[in-house]
Design a protein around this motif. Structure first.
Motif, mmCIF file in Angstrom:
data_model
loop_
_atom_site.group_PDB
_atom_site.id
_atom_site.type_symbol
_atom_site.label_atom_id
_atom_site.label_comp_id
_atom_site.label_asym_id
_atom_site.label_seq_id
_atom_site.Cartn_x
_atom_site.Cartn_y
_atom_site.Cartn_z
ATOM 1 N N MET A 22 23.725 14.085 13.564
ATOM 2 C CA MET A 22 24.770 13.962 12.570
ATOM 3 C C MET A 22 24.477 14.879 11.398
ATOM 4 S SD MET A 22 25.371 10.038 11.991
ATOM 5 C CE MET A 22 25.794 8.886 13.169
ATOM 6 N N TYR A 23 25.354 15.796 11.147
ATOM 7 C CA TYR A 23 25.166 16.787 10.093
ATOM 8 C C TYR A 23 24.960 16.131 8.731
ATOM 9 C CZ TYR A 23 25.959 20.680 6.987
ATOM 10 O OH TYR A 23 25.812 21.619 6.008
ATOM 11 N N TYR A 24 25.788 15.152 8.409
ATOM 12 C CA TYR A 24 25.738 14.573 7.074
ATOM 13 C C TYR A 24 24.445 13.802 6.834
ATOM 14 C CZ TYR A 24 30.536 16.007 7.043
ATOM 15 O OH TYR A 24 31.664 16.768 7.122
ATOM 16 N N ILE A 25 23.976 13.088 7.837
ATOM 17 C CA ILE A 25 22.727 12.346 7.689
ATOM 18 C C ILE A 25 21.564 13.323 7.554
ATOM 19 C CG2 ILE A 25 21.093 10.784 8.833
ATOM 20 C CD1 ILE A 25 23.563 9.389 7.648
ATOM 21 N N GLN A 26 21.549 14.388 8.346
ATOM 22 C CA GLN A 26 20.484 15.386 8.231
ATOM 23 C C GLN A 26 20.490 16.012 6.844
ATOM 24 O OE1 GLN A 26 21.482 17.940 11.483
ATOM 25 N NE2 GLN A 26 20.512 16.630 13.003
ATOM 26 N N THR B 218 35.471 15.827 18.345
ATOM 27 C CA THR B 218 36.846 15.344 18.431
ATOM 28 C C THR B 218 37.178 14.652 17.117
ATOM 29 O OG1 THR B 218 36.271 13.156 19.269
ATOM 30 C CG2 THR B 218 36.566 14.926 20.915
ATOM 31 N N GLN B 219 38.448 14.435 16.891
ATOM 32 C CA GLN B 219 38.867 13.746 15.673
ATOM 33 C C GLN B 219 38.229 12.357 15.600
ATOM 34 O OE1 GLN B 219 43.087 13.736 15.006
ATOM 35 N NE2 GLN B 219 42.961 12.256 13.358
ATOM 36 N N GLN B 220 38.190 11.641 16.717
ATOM 37 C CA GLN B 220 37.610 10.293 16.716
ATOM 38 C C GLN B 220 36.108 10.335 16.441
ATOM 39 O OE1 GLN B 220 39.433 7.380 16.756
ATOM 40 N NE2 GLN B 220 37.450 6.632 16.043
ATOM 41 N N GLN B 221 35.413 11.324 17.016
ATOM 42 C CA GLN B 221 33.977 11.452 16.754
ATOM 43 C C GLN B 221 33.723 11.700 15.271
ATOM 44 O OE1 GLN B 221 33.319 14.653 19.590
ATOM 45 N NE2 GLN B 221 31.860 13.380 20.725
ATOM 46 N N LEU B 222 34.537 12.543 14.674
ATOM 47 C CA LEU B 222 34.379 12.845 13.259
ATOM 48 C C LEU B 222 34.645 11.608 12.401
ATOM 49 C CD1 LEU B 222 33.728 15.039 11.230
ATOM 50 C CD2 LEU B 222 36.142 15.685 11.239
ATOM 51 N N ILE B 223 35.661 10.851 12.751
ATOM 52 C CA ILE B 223 35.952 9.603 12.031
ATOM 53 C C ILE B 223 34.791 8.633 12.170
ATOM 54 C CG2 ILE B 223 37.424 7.540 12.016
ATOM 55 C CD1 ILE B 223 39.762 9.489 12.760
ATOM 56 N N ASP B 224 34.284 8.468 13.392
ATOM 57 C CA ASP B 224 33.166 7.547 13.628
ATOM 58 C C ASP B 224 31.925 7.964 12.849
ATOM 59 O OD1 ASP B 224 34.814 6.127 15.329
ATOM 60 O OD2 ASP B 224 33.927 6.945 17.168
ATOM 61 N N GLU B 225 31.605 9.265 12.854
ATOM 62 C CA GLU B 225 30.432 9.735 12.120
ATOM 63 C C GLU B 225 30.611 9.558 10.621
ATOM 64 O OE1 GLU B 225 28.436 13.342 12.833
ATOM 65 O OE2 GLU B 225 28.347 13.041 14.998
ATOM 66 N N ILE C 131 32.361 7.249 9.097
ATOM 67 C CA ILE C 131 32.172 5.818 8.804
ATOM 68 C C ILE C 131 30.695 5.470 8.829
ATOM 69 C CG2 ILE C 131 32.555 3.480 9.687
ATOM 70 C CD1 ILE C 131 35.359 4.538 10.624
ATOM 71 N N THR C 132 29.975 5.945 9.826
ATOM 72 C CA THR C 132 28.540 5.678 9.938
ATOM 73 C C THR C 132 27.787 6.225 8.732
ATOM 74 O OG1 THR C 132 28.628 5.678 12.343
ATOM 75 C CG2 THR C 132 26.474 6.086 11.345
ATOM 76 N N CYS C 133 28.090 7.453 8.362
ATOM 77 C CA CYS C 133 27.390 8.086 7.242
ATOM 78 C C CYS C 133 27.702 7.399 5.919
ATOM 79 C CB CYS C 133 27.739 9.563 7.159
ATOM 80 S SG CYS C 133 27.043 10.519 8.512
ATOM 81 N N ARG C 134 28.968 7.093 5.686
ATOM 82 C CA ARG C 134 29.331 6.423 4.429
ATOM 83 C C ARG C 134 28.668 5.053 4.363
ATOM 84 N NH1 ARG C 134 33.363 9.118 1.564
ATOM 85 N NH2 ARG C 134 33.811 7.291 0.325
#
Length: 107
Positions: A1-5, A41-48, A50-53
């Motif tokens: 996950m880019y944001y977590i890294q 995918t759009q759903q993967q980006l949404i899921d990531e 949510i996870t990161c936030r």
């Protein structure tokens, strides 16, 4: 996950030390995030997202009240508090959310 890294790089455990890195260059951060997001995918980006936030919220909630108000020194030698940093981040975050909503409404 880019944001977590990226969170790991730019947000060291402030509870464990006073001196932290230099200010995050949001333009560079966003430039790195865009190619990463295009691979999902759009759903993967949404899921990531949510996870990161959720993880960011958990990290903030885990900080002690004293540490949130404590002055820290950044890599540039400037003083800041976590509370002040978070308050300053809100307008940036709101802008990002508006851009995401606009994008989703178009697609």
């Amino acid at each position: 996950m880019y944001y977590i890294q990226t969170l790991e790089i730019y947000c060291p455990k402030i509870d464990e030390r006073d001196n932290v890195g230099t200010h995050l260059d949001y333009d560079s951060f966003n430039a790195g995030a865009a190619p990463y997001a295009q691979q999902l995918t759009q759903q993967q980006l949404i899921d990531e997202t949510i996870t990161c936030r959720t993880e960011i919220i958990q990290r903030i909630e885990a900080l002690s009240g004293q540490n949130i108000a404590k002055e820290h020194v950044d890599g540039d030698g400037s003083l800041f508090t976590i509370a002040g940093y978070l308050e300053g981040f809100v307008p940036y975050d709101e802008q990002q959310r508006r851009e995401i909503k606009s994008f989703l409404n178009k697609h």
